[in-house]
Design an enzyme around this catalytic site. Structure first.
Site, PDB file in Angstrom:
ATOM      1  N   ARG A   1     -20.778  30.248  19.829  1.00  0.00           N
ATOM      2  CA  ARG A   1     -20.611  30.233  18.372  1.00  0.00           C
ATOM      3  C   ARG A   1     -21.960  30.039  17.675  1.00  0.00           C
ATOM      4  O   ARG A   1     -22.072  29.291  16.699  1.00  0.00           O
ATOM      5  CB  ARG A   1     -19.643  29.121  17.935  1.00  0.00           C
ATOM      6  CG  ARG A   1     -18.264  29.217  18.489  1.00  0.00           C
ATOM      7  CD  ARG A   1     -17.497  30.441  18.007  1.00  0.00           C
ATOM      8  NE  ARG A   1     -16.210  30.484  18.652  1.00  0.00           N
ATOM      9  CZ  ARG A   1     -16.025  31.047  19.845  1.00  0.00           C
ATOM     10  NH1 ARG A   1     -17.019  31.652  20.477  1.00  0.00           N
ATOM     11  NH2 ARG A   1     -14.824  31.025  20.395  1.00  0.00           N
TER      12      ARG A   1
ATOM     13  N   GLU B   1     -17.745  24.171  13.018  1.00  0.00           N
ATOM     14  CA  GLU B   1     -17.974  25.597  13.264  1.00  0.00           C
ATOM     15  C   GLU B   1     -18.074  26.329  11.915  1.00  0.00           C
ATOM     16  O   GLU B   1     -18.809  27.295  11.752  1.00  0.00           O
ATOM     17  CB  GLU B   1     -16.792  26.143  14.091  1.00  0.00           C
ATOM     18  CG  GLU B   1     -16.907  27.603  14.434  1.00  0.00           C
ATOM     19  CD  GLU B   1     -15.733  28.102  15.278  1.00  0.00           C
ATOM     20  OE1 GLU B   1     -15.380  27.446  16.279  1.00  0.00           O
ATOM     21  OE2 GLU B   1     -15.174  29.141  14.914  1.00  0.00           O
TER      22      GLU B   1
ATOM     23  N   SER C   1     -10.547  27.611  13.768  1.00  0.00           N
ATOM     24  CA  SER C   1     -11.087  26.371  14.359  1.00  0.00           C
ATOM     25  C   SER C   1     -12.146  25.787  13.444  1.00  0.00           C
ATOM     26  O   SER C   1     -13.124  26.468  13.124  1.00  0.00           O
ATOM     27  CB  SER C   1     -11.735  26.666  15.715  1.00  0.00           C
ATOM     28  OG  SER C   1     -10.808  27.309  16.537  1.00  0.00           O
TER      29      SER C   1
HETATM   30  C1  LIG Z   1      -6.949  32.191  11.269  1.00  0.00           C
HETATM   31  C2  LIG Z   1      -8.368  32.284  11.744  1.00  0.00           C
HETATM   32  C3  LIG Z   1      -8.632  32.479  13.087  1.00  0.00           C
HETATM   33  C4  LIG Z   1      -9.959  32.577  13.540  1.00  0.00           C
HETATM   34  N1  LIG Z   1     -10.174  32.768  14.868  1.00  0.00           N
HETATM   35  C5  LIG Z   1     -11.451  32.885  15.334  1.00  0.00           C
HETATM   36  C6  LIG Z   1     -11.688  33.094  16.724  1.00  0.00           C
HETATM   37  O1  LIG Z   1     -10.768  33.236  17.534  1.00  0.00           O
HETATM   38  N2  LIG Z   1     -12.965  33.182  17.146  1.00  0.00           N
HETATM   39  C7  LIG Z   1     -14.022  33.074  16.281  1.00  0.00           C
HETATM   40  O2  LIG Z   1     -15.168  33.165  16.743  1.00  0.00           O
HETATM   41  N3  LIG Z   1     -13.833  32.859  14.958  1.00  0.00           N
HETATM   42  C8  LIG Z   1     -12.579  32.766  14.473  1.00  0.00           C
HETATM   43  N4  LIG Z   1     -12.351  32.546  13.128  1.00  0.00           N
HETATM   44  C9  LIG Z   1     -13.509  32.386  12.233  1.00  0.00           C
HETATM   45  C10 LIG Z   1     -13.911  33.676  11.467  1.00  0.00           C
HETATM   46  O3  LIG Z   1     -12.891  34.616  11.483  1.00  0.00           O
HETATM   47  C11 LIG Z   1     -15.173  34.300  12.054  1.00  0.00           C
HETATM   48  O4  LIG Z   1     -16.242  33.385  12.037  1.00  0.00           O
HETATM   49  C12 LIG Z   1     -15.605  35.552  11.282  1.00  0.00           C
HETATM   50  O5  LIG Z   1     -16.639  36.203  11.962  1.00  0.00           O
HETATM   51  C13 LIG Z   1     -16.049  35.250   9.856  1.00  0.00           C
HETATM   52  O6  LIG Z   1     -16.192  36.483   9.185  1.00  0.00           O
HETATM   53  P1  LIG Z   1     -16.245  36.558   7.614  1.00  0.00           P
HETATM   54  O7  LIG Z   1     -16.604  37.949   7.257  1.00  0.00           O
HETATM   55  O8  LIG Z   1     -14.995  36.047   7.031  1.00  0.00           O
HETATM   56  O9  LIG Z   1     -17.457  35.586   7.308  1.00  0.00           O
HETATM   57  P2  LIG Z   1     -17.641  34.656   6.021  1.00  0.00           P
HETATM   58  O10 LIG Z   1     -16.729  33.499   6.140  1.00  0.00           O
HETATM   59  O11 LIG Z   1     -17.576  35.446   4.788  1.00  0.00           O
HETATM   60  O12 LIG Z   1     -19.132  34.180   6.248  1.00  0.00           O
HETATM   61  C14 LIG Z   1     -19.460  33.262   7.272  1.00  0.00           C
HETATM   62  C15 LIG Z   1     -20.959  32.963   7.201  1.00  0.00           C
HETATM   63  O13 LIG Z   1     -21.694  34.129   7.546  1.00  0.00           O
HETATM   64  C16 LIG Z   1     -22.535  34.550   6.468  1.00  0.00           C
HETATM   65  N5  LIG Z   1     -22.447  36.002   6.389  1.00  0.00           N
HETATM   66  C17 LIG Z   1     -21.302  36.740   6.348  1.00  0.00           C
HETATM   67  N6  LIG Z   1     -21.601  38.059   6.347  1.00  0.00           N
HETATM   68  C18 LIG Z   1     -22.959  38.144   6.402  1.00  0.00           C
HETATM   69  C19 LIG Z   1     -23.870  39.237   6.439  1.00  0.00           C
HETATM   70  N7  LIG Z   1     -23.471  40.514   6.383  1.00  0.00           N
HETATM   71  N8  LIG Z   1     -25.203  38.960   6.524  1.00  0.00           N
HETATM   72  C20 LIG Z   1     -25.649  37.684   6.558  1.00  0.00           C
HETATM   73  N9  LIG Z   1     -24.826  36.611   6.506  1.00  0.00           N
HETATM   74  C21 LIG Z   1     -23.495  36.833   6.429  1.00  0.00           C
HETATM   75  C22 LIG Z   1     -21.973  33.881   5.224  1.00  0.00           C
HETATM   76  O14 LIG Z   1     -22.991  33.690   4.246  1.00  0.00           O
HETATM   77  C23 LIG Z   1     -21.420  32.587   5.788  1.00  0.00           C
HETATM   78  O15 LIG Z   1     -22.428  31.614   5.885  1.00  0.00           O
HETATM   79  C24 LIG Z   1     -11.036  32.457  12.635  1.00  0.00           C
HETATM   80  C25 LIG Z   1     -10.767  32.273  11.263  1.00  0.00           C
HETATM   81  C26 LIG Z   1      -9.445  32.189  10.819  1.00  0.00           C
HETATM   82  C27 LIG Z   1      -9.168  32.018   9.358  1.00  0.00           C
END
Ligand SMILES: Cc1cc2nc3c(=O)[nH]c(=O)nc-3n(C[C@H](O)[C@H](O)[C@H](O)COP(=O)(O)OP(=O)(O)OC[C@H]3O[C@@H](n4cnc5c(N)ncnc54)[C@H](O)[C@@H]3O)c2cc1C
Length: 337
Positions: free
Chosen positions: A163, A333, A237
């Site tokens: 992570r 996380e 998580s």
């Molecule tokens: C129900 C649920 C289940 C999940 N299960 C998992 C799992 O099994 N495994 C896992 O690893 N994660 C899991 N996650 C966490 C999440 O889905 C991941 O971390 C995902 O990659 C986040 O993507 P996002 O686009 O929503 O990021 P965001 O929440 O929008 O951003 C996260 C961070 O990344 C930065 N960011 C986003 N996009 C960019 C970009 N293009 N360039 C630079 N910085 C950027 C943002 O500024 C922020 O700091 C889960 C979340 C939920 C709600």
């Protein structure tokens, strides 16, 4: 590029936290990033939002929030064994997984149904069911704010870990990830030994193994175990599984003989954070609208109108109680804004 002021971020984060952004805009092409920098009237403090599924918004967001909408999936190369795809960072991760499965390309099927965008996948090296994004990521291309140019990082330059990646450290707030190139396999290597995948495949009476069957099993397990953010606000998580010295673990085993662990190399073990939180009595806890999910102690939830600060304070109480009981420091996380 349309810039809005004082926009509620509630629809843009899966916790459903209601805080305003001072400025807000959607990024649909790379030229807009340059444009943003050239506009002296706009704040230089920039926050990037993908699907908002890994952020906890604790206060009004000053500066400008950039919602990532960079799209496109292009096959750039293939040979007998592999295909290389360059994917716009604003593509929805699960849609990429389904696109790969429909094309018969393997490698990310175990990562089905993880919310969020493709561009966020390298940031915390998303992982589930024995697979991590780093296994298929070839390169990550990003707009570097200071260099005012696109820079491409190869897999080893991304310093992927559990992570973790360089985008959470040296490149934090330095870049906007614009695309990711993946190398997928034409001949699948099935990974089904992790979690309950095998049992789920049996329950589903799968005759012939396939990447689609694995994705379906993962989707079924995730749907039954994890709360749907559309129903109850959450970010999956909340904490990482902590890695501790084997010696520390052996000492803890004396008083806590049931403590689960799995080897993490270099005389260390990983302990499931969900187990630690549950043992401290937090599973199902609720204070107002902030709580710990009743089926999954690793997931903090917003039942309706909790503030980000309430969720953060609950997370701190959890960190403190785990530390008191086990001398283990939990790490969040979720990115706290
Ligand atoms: C129900 C649920 C289940 C999940 N299960 C998992 C799992 O099994 N495994 C896992 O690893 N994660 C899991 N996650 C966490 C999440 O889905 C991941 O971390 C995902 O990659 C986040 O993507 P996002 O686009 O929503 O990021 P965001 O929440 O929008 O951003 C996260 C961070 O990344 C930065 N960011 C986003 N996009 C960019 C970009 N293009 N360039 C630079 N910085 C950027 C943002 O500024 C922020 O700091 C889960 C979340 C939920 C709600």
């Amino acid at each position: 590029m349309q810039i809005q002021q004082n926009v509620s971020l509630r629809p843009f984060n899966t916790f459903g936290i209601d805080v305003p952004a001072e400025y807000f805009t959607s990024i649909t092409d790379i030229a807009s990033l340059q444009e943003l920098m050239d506009d002296a009237k706009l704040p230089s403090v920039r926050h990037i939002l993908g699907g908002g599924s890994n952020v906890l918004l604790t206060k009004r967001v000053n500066g400008i929030v950039l919602q990532n909408r960079l799209k496109g999936i292009t096959v750039i190369k293939e040979d007998d064994a592999h295909v290389w795809l360059t994917v716009g960072s604003g593509e929805v991760w699960h849609q990429l997984v389904m696109f790969a499965i429909n094309s018969g390309w393997a490698g990310i099927e175990n990562l089905a149904l993880i919310p969020g965008t493709v561009g966020a996948a390298p940031i915390q090296n998303i992982g589930a069911y024995g697979v991590e994004a780093k296994e298929t990521i070839g390169t990550v291309t990003a707009w570097h704010w200071q260099e005012k140019a696109l820079v491409t990082y190869n897999n080893s330059q991304c310093s992927f870990g559990y992570r973790d990646s360089i985008f959470k450290h040296a490149l934090k707030d330095q870049v906007f990830i614009t695309s990711v190139t993946f190398r997928l396999n034409k001949q699948p290597v099935y990974k089904i030994s992790y979690g309950a995948i095998t049992e789920e495949l049996e329950r589903m009476h799968i005759g012939t193994m396939s990447i689609r069957a694995i994705a379906n099993a993962v989707i079924a397990i995730r749907t039954s175990k994890l709360p749907d953010p559309a129903q109850i606000g959450n970010a999956g998580s909340f904490f990482k599984n902590p890695t501790i010295a084997k010696e520390h673990y052996d000492t803890l085993l004396i008083d806590h003989p049931g403590m689960p662990s799995y080897p993490a190399g270099n005389s260390t073990v990983k302990v499931p954070a969900g187990w630690l939180i549950e043992q401290c009595g937090w599973k199902g806890y609720r204070n107002g609208d902030a709580g710990v999910h009743s089926r999954q102690a690793l997931v903090l939830v917003n039942y309706s109108n909790a503030s980000g600060d309430q969720i953060w304070r609950l997370s701190q109480q959890i960190v403190d109680s785990v530390k008191d009981k086990y001398s283990i420091e939990l790490e969040r996380e979720v990115q706290v804004w």
